[in-house]
Design a protein around this motif. Structure first.
Motif, PDB file in Angstrom:
ATOM      1  N   GLY A  10      15.098  71.948  92.523  1.00 26.01           N
ATOM      2  CA  GLY A  10      13.843  72.344  93.189  1.00 26.01           C
ATOM      3  C   GLY A  10      14.003  72.387  94.703  1.00 26.01           C
ATOM      4  O   GLY A  10      13.023  72.358  95.438  1.00 26.01           O
ATOM      5  N   GLY A  13      12.027  74.751  96.983  1.00 26.69           N
ATOM      6  CA  GLY A  13      10.572  74.594  97.080  1.00 26.69           C
ATOM      7  C   GLY A  13      10.171  73.973  98.408  1.00 26.69           C
ATOM      8  O   GLY A  13      11.004  73.778  99.304  1.00 26.69           O
ATOM      9  N   PHE A  14       8.903  73.658  98.511  1.00 28.71           N
ATOM     10  CA  PHE A  14       8.357  73.130  99.767  1.00 28.71           C
ATOM     11  C   PHE A  14       9.039  71.799 100.157  1.00 28.71           C
ATOM     12  O   PHE A  14       9.758  71.733 101.161  1.00 28.71           O
ATOM     13  N   ASP A  34      17.852  75.768  91.749  1.00 30.49           N
ATOM     14  CA  ASP A  34      16.455  76.200  91.696  1.00 30.49           C
ATOM     15  C   ASP A  34      16.377  77.526  90.945  1.00 30.49           C
ATOM     16  O   ASP A  34      17.223  78.404  91.144  1.00 30.49           O
ATOM     17  N   ALA A  39       9.085  79.260  93.971  1.00 27.92           N
ATOM     18  CA  ALA A  39       9.584  79.202  95.353  1.00 27.92           C
ATOM     19  C   ALA A  39       9.414  80.538  96.049  1.00 27.92           C
ATOM     20  O   ALA A  39       9.475  81.585  95.420  1.00 27.92           O
ATOM     21  N   ASP A  59      18.020  77.458  85.945  1.00 27.06           N
ATOM     22  CA  ASP A  59      16.846  76.795  85.374  1.00 27.06           C
ATOM     23  C   ASP A  59      17.299  75.443  84.821  1.00 27.06           C
ATOM     24  O   ASP A  59      18.157  75.388  83.939  1.00 27.06           O
ATOM     25  N   VAL A  60      16.740  74.364  85.327  1.00 29.86           N
ATOM     26  CA  VAL A  60      17.209  73.029  84.905  1.00 29.86           C
ATOM     27  C   VAL A  60      16.790  72.686  83.476  1.00 29.86           C
ATOM     28  O   VAL A  60      17.206  71.644  82.956  1.00 29.86           O
ATOM     29  N   ARG A  61      15.992  73.547  82.862  1.00 30.95           N
ATOM     30  CA  ARG A  61      15.684  73.295  81.446  1.00 30.95           C
ATOM     31  C   ARG A  61      16.930  73.489  80.589  1.00 30.95           C
ATOM     32  O   ARG A  61      17.004  73.011  79.464  1.00 30.95           O
ATOM     33  N   PHE A  76      13.732  67.293  91.954  1.00 29.33           N
ATOM     34  CA  PHE A  76      12.446  67.753  92.488  1.00 29.33           C
ATOM     35  C   PHE A  76      11.959  69.034  91.817  1.00 29.33           C
ATOM     36  O   PHE A  76      10.891  69.537  92.167  1.00 29.33           O
ATOM     37  N   ALA A  77      12.732  69.586  90.896  1.00 27.57           N
ATOM     38  CA  ALA A  77      12.294  70.824  90.239  1.00 27.57           C
ATOM     39  C   ALA A  77      11.059  70.543  89.398  1.00 27.57           C
ATOM     40  O   ALA A  77      11.077  69.663  88.542  1.00 27.57           O
ATOM     41  N   HIS A  91       6.502  75.815  80.716  1.00 31.29           N
ATOM     42  CA  HIS A  91       7.587  75.667  81.691  1.00 31.29           C
ATOM     43  C   HIS A  91       7.497  74.286  82.358  1.00 31.29           C
ATOM     44  O   HIS A  91       8.501  73.592  82.544  1.00 31.29           O
ATOM     45  N   ALA A 117      11.352  62.741  91.437  1.00 30.77           N
ATOM     46  CA  ALA A 117      10.096  62.981  92.170  1.00 30.77           C
ATOM     47  C   ALA A 117       8.957  62.919  91.162  1.00 30.77           C
ATOM     48  O   ALA A 117       8.672  63.884  90.463  1.00 30.77           O
ATOM     49  N   LEU A 175       5.106  60.438  94.668  1.00 33.19           N
ATOM     50  CA  LEU A 175       4.665  61.073  95.914  1.00 33.19           C
ATOM     51  C   LEU A 175       3.170  61.378  95.836  1.00 33.19           C
ATOM     52  O   LEU A 175       2.685  61.865  94.814  1.00 33.19           O
ATOM     53  N   PHE A 176       2.476  61.102  96.930  1.00 35.19           N
ATOM     54  CA  PHE A 176       1.075  61.507  97.055  1.00 35.19           C
ATOM     55  C   PHE A 176       1.052  62.850  97.790  1.00 35.19           C
ATOM     56  O   PHE A 176       2.067  63.286  98.333  1.00 35.19           O
ATOM     57  N   ARG A 184       3.536  77.539 100.565  1.00 31.61           N
ATOM     58  CA  ARG A 184       3.100  78.923 100.409  1.00 31.61           C
ATOM     59  C   ARG A 184       1.591  79.016 100.651  1.00 31.61           C
ATOM     60  O   ARG A 184       0.826  78.213 100.116  1.00 31.61           O
TER      61      ARG A 184
HETATM   62  P1  NAD Z   1       7.195  73.641  94.944  1.00 30.09           P
HETATM   63  O1  NAD Z   1       6.551  74.410  93.842  1.00 30.09           O
HETATM   64  O2  NAD Z   1       7.134  74.163  96.327  1.00 30.09           O
HETATM   65  O3  NAD Z   1       8.726  73.374  94.604  1.00 30.09           O
HETATM   66  C1  NAD Z   1       9.185  73.176  93.294  1.00 30.09           C
HETATM   67  C2  NAD Z   1      10.510  73.888  93.151  1.00 30.09           C
HETATM   68  O4  NAD Z   1      11.027  73.651  91.817  1.00 30.09           O
HETATM   69  C3  NAD Z   1      10.388  75.404  93.324  1.00 30.09           C
HETATM   70  O5  NAD Z   1      11.365  75.844  94.244  1.00 30.09           O
HETATM   71  C4  NAD Z   1      10.636  75.948  91.923  1.00 30.09           C
HETATM   72  O6  NAD Z   1      11.201  77.236  91.951  1.00 30.09           O
HETATM   73  C5  NAD Z   1      11.544  74.891  91.342  1.00 30.09           C
HETATM   74  N1  NAD Z   1      11.518  74.835  89.874  1.00 30.09           N
HETATM   75  C6  NAD Z   1      10.437  74.753  89.062  1.00 30.09           C
HETATM   76  N2  NAD Z   1      10.827  74.724  87.775  1.00 30.09           N
HETATM   77  C7  NAD Z   1      12.184  74.790  87.784  1.00 30.09           C
HETATM   78  C8  NAD Z   1      13.165  74.805  86.762  1.00 30.09           C
HETATM   79  N3  NAD Z   1      12.835  74.745  85.449  1.00 30.09           N
HETATM   80  N4  NAD Z   1      14.471  74.899  87.127  1.00 30.09           N
HETATM   81  C9  NAD Z   1      14.825  74.965  88.434  1.00 30.09           C
HETATM   82  N5  NAD Z   1      13.931  74.958  89.437  1.00 30.09           N
HETATM   83  C10 NAD Z   1      12.623  74.869  89.112  1.00 30.09           C
HETATM   84  O7  NAD Z   1       6.573  72.159  94.867  1.00 30.09           O
HETATM   85  P2  NAD Z   1       6.732  70.945  95.890  1.00 30.09           P
HETATM   86  O8  NAD Z   1       5.414  70.661  96.445  1.00 30.09           O
HETATM   87  O9  NAD Z   1       7.870  71.161  96.787  1.00 30.09           O
HETATM   88  O10 NAD Z   1       7.082  69.766  94.876  1.00 30.09           O
HETATM   89  C11 NAD Z   1       8.425  69.356  94.674  1.00 30.09           C
HETATM   90  C12 NAD Z   1       8.471  68.147  93.754  1.00 30.09           C
HETATM   91  O11 NAD Z   1       7.727  67.064  94.334  1.00 30.09           O
HETATM   92  C13 NAD Z   1       7.862  68.419  92.381  1.00 30.09           C
HETATM   93  O12 NAD Z   1       8.617  67.744  91.406  1.00 30.09           O
HETATM   94  C14 NAD Z   1       6.490  67.798  92.499  1.00 30.09           C
HETATM   95  O13 NAD Z   1       6.004  67.386  91.247  1.00 30.09           O
HETATM   96  C15 NAD Z   1       6.751  66.625  93.416  1.00 30.09           C
HETATM   97  N6  NAD Z   1       5.531  66.237  94.127  1.00 30.09           N
HETATM   98  C16 NAD Z   1       5.059  67.028  95.153  1.00 30.09           C
HETATM   99  C17 NAD Z   1       3.894  66.653  95.789  1.00 30.09           C
HETATM  100  C18 NAD Z   1       3.315  67.466  96.915  1.00 30.09           C
HETATM  101  O14 NAD Z   1       2.235  67.148  97.395  1.00 30.09           O
HETATM  102  N7  NAD Z   1       3.990  68.495  97.398  1.00 30.09           N
HETATM  103  C19 NAD Z   1       3.198  65.492  95.400  1.00 30.09           C
HETATM  104  C20 NAD Z   1       3.708  64.753  94.342  1.00 30.09           C
HETATM  105  C21 NAD Z   1       4.884  65.128  93.726  1.00 30.09           C
END
Ligand code: NAD
Length: 329
Positions: A10, A13-14, A34, A39, A59-61, A76-77, A91, A117, A175-176, A184
């Motif tokens: 992941g 992602g953000f 990722d 993303a 895809d990490v699945r 973090f995915a 998914h 995460a 994480l909160f 995005r």
């Molecule tokens: P995000 O959607 O921006 O990033 C998630 C990333 O995971 C994306 O780049 C997506 O393409 C990738 N992804 C999703 N499914 C996937 C898969 N099967 N295989 C490979 N890649 C995959 O979300 P984020 O806000 O950056 O969150 C990242 C992590 O932190 C997540 O696990 C989320 O649950 C956790 N989290 C985030 C927050 C927050 O406020 N941002 C709060 C609590 C927990």
């Protein structure tokens, strides 16, 4: 402890992109795994070409491996925004279950430290406030949000069992709500939505009466917390969040003030099972990781607004419809 090579699932992602950036800055090579399902590929655009950075679109699945040897796996995915996980329910469940299993297997094979995460959503609509890690939560197991909440709860259980059965050096961070640059604009979460609306002069859409609270953590603070957890051998779970609680209505008016916008507030329907309050107890993170947040809301929001102004608040919009169609299956 200094890690040589981290795998960040992941990582495009953000939060993941900020983690990749911070790891590279401290001299750790990074492989980002990722599938780009939620993303904006531009999120890691600044890292492409960095000699320590490798991007693997996978895809990490499905089981995956990386070369060379990794000594840290940050898992973090997962779709994280309600808008994303509601359109990708299966998914999300599979990423939290099969994806977490595959990331744990990678860590076990490489003898790497593993950090999951997890999320404050494991507390659901909490009956204990603020939330300590010992609180079991109040989650509707069949409601629309369950695909995310239960996937994370299962991921936590899997991580604990893996550590117990195979001795894998695994830890869990909860994480909160985290915010900052590179979210995005159309991901549906409150901060980017309000900033985008305020910059466009549109009404800010506040769910319900807006008295529901969240605790917002600036992404730099979250990243410091995750890296402190990675450097420790703590299993956790450990809350990483800012105990400063803010109502959604206050957040909307703060964004209006900080942007100097003429926008007004429009109240919209509150989503099903939307939590009423959210606030971490961070005593454990303070004691065991020496971590606490440093960035106050007004400062973090001002930095985030500055980024959206620079980038243009429509970032992310154009790729959204096709991604949704391609990945909804
Ligand atoms: P995000 O959607 O921006 O990033 C998630 C990333 O995971 C994306 O780049 C997506 O393409 C990738 N992804 C999703 N499914 C996937 C898969 N099967 N295989 C490979 N890649 C995959 O979300 P984020 O806000 O950056 O969150 C990242 C992590 O932190 C997540 O696990 C989320 O649950 C956790 N989290 C985030 C927050 C927050 O406020 N941002 C709060 C609590 C927990």
């Amino acid at each position: 402890m200094h890690h040589q090579h981290a795998v960040v699932t992941g990582g495009a992602g953000f939060v993941g992109s900020h983690l990749c950036t911070a790891l590279l800055a401290q001299g750790t090579a990074v492989t980002c795994v990722d599938d780009l399902s939620t993303a904006d590929p531009r999120t890691v655009g600044h890292l492409r070409g960095h000699p320590g950075f490798t991007m693997v679109e996978a895809d990490v699945r499905e089981p995956f491996d990386v070369a060379p040897q990794a000594d840290l796996v940050l898992h973090f995915a997962s779709p994280a925004s309600p808008a994303d996980y509601l359109r990708l329910p299966l998914h999300t469940l599979e990423t939290g279950s099969l994806g977490t299993r595959n990331a744990l297997l990678l860590a076990r094979r490489h003898g790497a430290r593993f950090v999951l995460a997890s999320t404050s959503e494991v507390y659901g609509d909490p009956r204990e406030h603020p939330q300590r890690e010992s609180y079991w939560g109040h989650v509707n197991p069949v409601g629309p949000r369950s695909v995310y909440d239960e996937a994370k709860r299962f991921g936590e259980a899997l991580t604990m069992a893996e550590a117990q059965v195979h001795g894998t050096d695994a830890g869990i961070v909860r994480l909160f709500n985290t915010y900052g640059a590179r979210m995005r604009g159309y991901d549906g979460r409150a901060v980017p939505t309000f900033i985008r609306q305020a910059l466009a002069g549109e009404p800010l859409t506040v769910a319900g009466d807006g008295t529901q609270t969240r605790s917002l953590t600036y992404v730099d603070d979250t990243v410091r917390g995750v890296l402190a957890m990675a450097a420790s051998d703590l299993r956790g779970p450990v809350n990483i969040g800012n105990p400063h609680e803010i109502s959604m209505l206050d957040l909307a008016t703060t964004v209006i003030r900080l942007t100097g916008s003429r926008s007004t507030v429009r109240h919209i329907e509150r989503p099903t099972d939307d939590p009423t309050v959210r606030c971490p107890d961070i005593a454990l993170a303070r004691d065991r990781l020496g971590w606490e947040p440093r960035v106050r809301a007004a400062e973090g929001l001002a930095r985030t607004i500055a980024w959206y102004r620079e980038q243009g608040s429509a970032r992310g919009r154009e790729h959204e419809p096709d991604r949704a169609a391609r990945k909804a299956a």
